[in-house]
Write an enzyme that holds these catalytic residues in place. Structure first.
Site, PDB file in Angstrom:
ATOM      1  N   ARG A   1       3.962  12.412  10.863  1.00 48.79           N
ATOM      2  CA  ARG A   1       2.606  12.396  10.298  1.00 48.79           C
ATOM      3  C   ARG A   1       1.899  11.153  10.816  1.00 48.79           C
ATOM      4  NH1 ARG A   1       0.110   9.585   6.147  1.00 48.79           N
ATOM      5  NH2 ARG A   1      -1.392  10.656   4.829  1.00 48.79           N
TER       6      ARG A   1
ATOM      7  N   HIS B   1      -2.245   0.246  11.859  1.00 54.69           N
ATOM      8  CA  HIS B   1      -2.126  -1.169  11.491  1.00 54.69           C
ATOM      9  C   HIS B   1      -0.670  -1.532  11.246  1.00 54.69           C
ATOM     10  CE1 HIS B   1      -3.313   1.422   8.009  1.00 54.69           C
ATOM     11  NE2 HIS B   1      -2.158   0.996   7.558  1.00 54.69           N
TER      12      HIS B   1
ATOM     13  N   ASP C   1      -0.545   8.673  10.554  1.00 53.42           N
ATOM     14  CA  ASP C   1      -1.361   8.175   9.454  1.00 53.42           C
ATOM     15  C   ASP C   1      -2.725   7.692   9.960  1.00 53.42           C
ATOM     16  OD1 ASP C   1      -1.587   7.183   6.657  1.00 53.42           O
ATOM     17  OD2 ASP C   1      -1.684   5.237   7.654  1.00 53.42           O
TER      18      ASP C   1
ATOM     19  N   ARG D   1      -3.947   5.227  -7.738  1.00 48.70           N
ATOM     20  CA  ARG D   1      -3.212   6.340  -7.123  1.00 48.70           C
ATOM     21  C   ARG D   1      -1.779   6.421  -7.660  1.00 48.70           C
ATOM     22  NH1 ARG D   1      -4.200   5.157  -0.875  1.00 48.70           N
ATOM     23  NH2 ARG D   1      -3.759   3.080  -1.672  1.00 48.70           N
TER      24      ARG D   1
ATOM     25  N   GLU E   1      -3.237  13.026  10.066  1.00 51.49           N
ATOM     26  CA  GLU E   1      -3.894  12.800   8.779  1.00 51.49           C
ATOM     27  C   GLU E   1      -5.363  12.502   9.047  1.00 51.49           C
ATOM     28  OE1 GLU E   1      -4.614  10.114   4.917  1.00 51.49           O
ATOM     29  OE2 GLU E   1      -4.094   9.222   6.830  1.00 51.49           O
TER      30      GLU E   1
ATOM     31  N   HIS F   1      -0.340  12.233  -2.394  1.00 49.10           N
ATOM     32  CA  HIS F   1      -0.123  10.906  -2.983  1.00 49.10           C
ATOM     33  C   HIS F   1      -1.437  10.130  -3.076  1.00 49.10           C
ATOM     34  CE1 HIS F   1      -0.521  10.256   1.224  1.00 49.10           C
ATOM     35  NE2 HIS F   1      -0.519   8.957   1.080  1.00 49.10           N
ATOM     36  N   ASP F   2      -2.463  10.602  -2.356  1.00 53.04           N
ATOM     37  CA  ASP F   2      -3.744   9.903  -2.357  1.00 53.04           C
ATOM     38  C   ASP F   2      -4.685  10.498  -3.391  1.00 53.04           C
ATOM     39  OD1 ASP F   2      -3.355   7.860  -0.514  1.00 53.04           O
ATOM     40  OD2 ASP F   2      -3.703   9.199   1.187  1.00 53.04           O
TER      41      ASP F   2
ATOM     42  N   GLN G   1      -3.172  -5.367   5.743  1.00 53.58           N
ATOM     43  CA  GLN G   1      -2.931  -4.339   6.777  1.00 53.58           C
ATOM     44  C   GLN G   1      -3.829  -4.657   7.969  1.00 53.58           C
ATOM     45  OE1 GLN G   1      -3.799  -1.271   3.850  1.00 53.58           O
ATOM     46  NE2 GLN G   1      -1.926  -0.188   4.399  1.00 53.58           N
TER      47      GLN G   1
ATOM     48  N   ASP H   1       0.842  -1.201   0.000  1.00 52.64           N
ATOM     49  CA  ASP H   1       0.000   0.000   0.000  1.00 52.64           C
ATOM     50  C   ASP H   1       0.881   1.257   0.000  1.00 52.64           C
ATOM     51  OD1 ASP H   1      -2.144   1.750   0.108  1.00 52.64           O
ATOM     52  OD2 ASP H   1      -2.399   1.568   2.282  1.00 52.64           O
TER      53      ASP H   1
HETATM   54  C1  GLC Z   1      -3.426   6.965   4.645  1.00 51.03           C
HETATM   55  C2  GLC Z   1      -2.475   7.081   3.488  1.00 51.03           C
HETATM   56  C3  GLC Z   1      -2.925   6.180   2.380  1.00 51.03           C
HETATM   57  C4  GLC Z   1      -3.007   4.751   2.902  1.00 51.03           C
HETATM   58  C5  GLC Z   1      -3.853   4.675   4.187  1.00 51.03           C
HETATM   59  C6  GLC Z   1      -3.697   3.365   4.891  1.00 51.03           C
HETATM   60  O1  GLC Z   1      -4.685   7.409   4.332  1.00 51.03           O
HETATM   61  O2  GLC Z   1      -2.395   8.409   3.057  1.00 51.03           O
HETATM   62  O3  GLC Z   1      -2.063   6.256   1.284  1.00 51.03           O
HETATM   63  O4  GLC Z   1      -3.575   3.940   1.925  1.00 51.03           O
HETATM   64  O5  GLC Z   1      -3.470   5.658   5.120  1.00 51.03           O
HETATM   65  O6  GLC Z   1      -2.506   3.305   5.619  1.00 51.03           O
END
Ligand code: GLC
Length: 622
Positions: free
Chosen positions: A266, A168, A268, A502, A310, A377-378, A236, A125
């Site tokens: 960051r 995760h 996540d 993506r 995030e 990146h998303d 995950q 991922d």
């Molecule tokens: C966050 C990341 C994304 C990822 C997700 C799961 O949203 O920006 O790219 O798929 O977390 O870890």
């Protein structure tokens, strides 16, 4: 604070740590006991915090103290971020170190290194499935390389950001492997179920993150005879933060990484970290408890480190992650709704919703620092304020369909190129992927060799950045956007990537384009130099500090947005034309002459004509 604890810390040679823990101990303990009620695990946490403090490098500690005495350090107007995947940008970590001059040329002083910790190729991922929090992916280098890079960045005044993927682990993490083999101690670090009974109950209330690429929130493990909770991809595995061992160990990883010289962590997918039956498993109160504990832990061990949350949610859900003035949580959060609303505005040429959205953000306390961006990146999710749109007769489903059609270049006057992401046939929902340049028409104009269209596309790219720089907060560029890099379709040839669109906007940095940045006869040169001028203005004008007053001004012209900024006696007005036609902004600021910072011309902000996709930065003369 209890007497015996005080004594214990008093014996410590380091008074700085003592002071900090004395200041924060009671609240940390209170929060910890509320969640876990386990005082020996709490004592272990405190001991380990002290160890991480003691092992922290002297230079980092000096920086911590400096930042402690200047808590606003990251709100400066010269803050400019750039995010990239290490391999895409420069092959490996050493490569990044050798490219720091380029980063400086971009006026960037904060780099977000996208996930680089160990992960399994093909089940990564994009690196967000970590199999070892203390090991760098071999192809990228080593922890020593990372420390060398962070030190080199610090010498140049560049801050380094990394992801801490705490919701995760990868199924290849050693905990997951042991859990899979039936080791109860490790199974309790995840969510294991021997029947579908409970998972079925969760599925009633928990939405899906990847409805097409990874449907459902649970994965059946044939060999283990159990279901495991997997909110994201099946590989995950969601960590169980009800288990204090999980929290403690993850905090040790966090401090270990901070000690490698990371300035910005960051966090996540933070809204997801606490799960509870009969809820959406998003933004639960316990999440805030955990984030607050993380903030306190960093204030004690490494107060120079910033937390970036995030939170890809609607504005009411995002702001609480700042915490309160007395009990702060994250230092910075993404301005996600503004980002999505920006593209809505590009597609509709109507700034009404964007103005409202900015008004919401601008009404929040000025201490809040948002990260502004045009894309990351998303994918871009169309999380807009449909309540407002509905009052204009615009329905959610049809509007999302319109935006997706528009940005794929299928309707009307669109020059955009890109692809859908996780199109859900049930809800009709889909998100969008594409680079800034492709969404602005650079790809199409280049392909068609249409110079006039290219001129327009470049203007749109620059206008959008100029507007983004004017927002309250810190701008972050996606590497490659500074040279107008377009979509990369080669991911379709890679079996590990083909299912995830993506990767369309995660292509490798094109250094051939970067070789032309001085040449304004090229598209890349025009974009780079255009941005450069804006970046220089931003870092010389103090109204761009993140805690300046920021507000919008009515222009009485559907396609033109006007933003004002004021700080310490100085005022700037920005005008941004989101239309491919020349427009007039019917503003009426009668407080004197202004100078337009790009052209140097004197202007009056009264009935201003603005060319197609143009913008003005007007500064009030003294
Ligand atoms: C966050 C990341 C994304 C990822 C997700 C799961 O949203 O920006 O790219 O798929 O977390 O870890």
């Amino acid at each position: 604070m209890k007497e015996e604890i005080k004594k214990e810390w008093a014996a410590d040679a380091d008074s700085v740590f003592q002071d900090r823990i004395t200041r924060h101990h009671d609240e940390l303990r209170w929060l910890y006991m509320e969640l876990y009620g386990n005082s020996s695990m709490f004592a272990e946490l405190c001991d380990r915090m002290r160890e991480y403090y003691l092992e922290r490098d002297k230079k980092l500690k000096d920086c911590d103290e400096e930042r402690e005495s200047d808590r606003e350090w990251y709100k400066r107007n010269d803050m400019l971020g750039m995010m990239f995947y290490i391999d895409n940008f420069a092959g490996n970590i050493k490569g990044v170190e050798s490219r720091l001059d380029y980063i400086e040329q971009c006026n960037v002083n904060y780099v977000h290194l996208m996930p680089f910790l160990d992960t399994t190729e093909g089940r990564s991922d994009g690196g967000y499935a970590v199999s070892d929090f203390r090991k760098v992916q071999e192809k990228l280098g080593t922890m020593e390389d990372l420390e060398s890079l962070t030190a080199a960045c610090h010498r140049k005044g560049i801050n380094v950001c990394m992801d801490f993927v705490m919701n995760h682990t990868s199924e290849d993490h050693e905990w997951a492997k042991k859990a899979r083999q039936g080791d109860g101690e490790y199974m309790s670090r995840y969510f294991f179920f021997d029947s579908y009974h409970e998972p079925a109950m969760y599925e009633r209330t928990v939405p899906q993150v990847f409805p097409t690429t990874a449907p459902g929130n649970f994965t059946w493990l044939e060999d283990a005879g159990h279901f495991v909770m997997t909110t994201f991809y099946p590989y995950q595995w969601d960590l169980n933060y009800r288990n204090p061992r999980v929290f403690n160990e993850m905090m040790y990883h966090f401090l270990y990484l901070a000690n490698r010289g990371i300035d910005i962590i960051r966090i996540d997918a933070v809204p997801y970290i606490w799960k509870e039956l009969n809820t959406s498993c998003r933004n639960l109160p316990q999440v805030h408890n955990i984030v607050r504990m993380m903030r306190i832990i960093s204030e004690i061990v490494c107060p120079g480190v910033l937390l970036l949350g995030e939170v890809v949610m609607e504005p009411e859900k995002v702001a609480p992650y700042f915490g309160t003035v007395k009990k702060p949580e994250c230092h910075m959060l993404y301005n996600v709704t503004t980002m999505a609303t920006t593209w809505h505005t590009v597609a509709t040429r109507d700034v009404k919703l964007l103005k409202r959205q900015l008004d919401i953000v601008n009404s929040l306390p000025k201490e809040y620092v948002f990260l502004n961006y045009l894309r990351c990146h998303d994918d871009i999710g169309w999380g807009l304020d449909y309540g407002i749109l509905m009052s204009d007769g615009i329905g959610e489903r049809s509007h999302k369909q319109y935006l997706n059609d528009y940005f794929q270049g299928c309707v009307g006057n669109s020059n955009s190129r890109g692809e859908l992401y996780n199109a859900d046939p049930v809800t009709g929902d889909a998100r969008f992927c594409g680079t800034t340049a492709s969404m602005c028409g650079v790809e199409k104009a280049g392909f068609e060799q249409d110079e006039a269209a290219m001129e327009q596309a470049v203007r749109l790219v620059l206008m959008l950045h100029a507007y983004m720089f004017m927002q309250s907060g810190i701008p972050v560029l996606y590497s490659g956007d500074e040279v107008g890099q377009v979509n990369d379709y080669t991911y379709k040839e890679n079996p590990n990537k083909v299912a995830d669109s993506r990767y369309l906007h995660r292509g490798p940095m094109n250094w051939d384009l970067a070789a032309n940045i001085q040449n304004t006869d090229t598209v890349e040169g025009r974009i780079f130099q255009g941005l450069n001028r804006l970046e220089r203005i931003r870092k010389t004008e103090k109204v761009f500090v993140s805690n300046a007053d920021t507000w919008t001004i009515e222009t009485w012209e559907q396609s033109v947005l006007c933003i004002g900024r004021y700080f310490d006696g100085e005022k700037i007005i920005g005008l941004f034309n989101f239309s491919e036609h020349d427009k007039t902004a019917w503003i009426n600021e009668t407080d004197g002459d202004y100078v337009e910072l790009i052209s140097g011309n004197t202007m009056r902000p009264i009935g201003v004509n603005i060319p197609a996709y143009g913008f003005y930065y007007m500064k009030k003369k003294k």
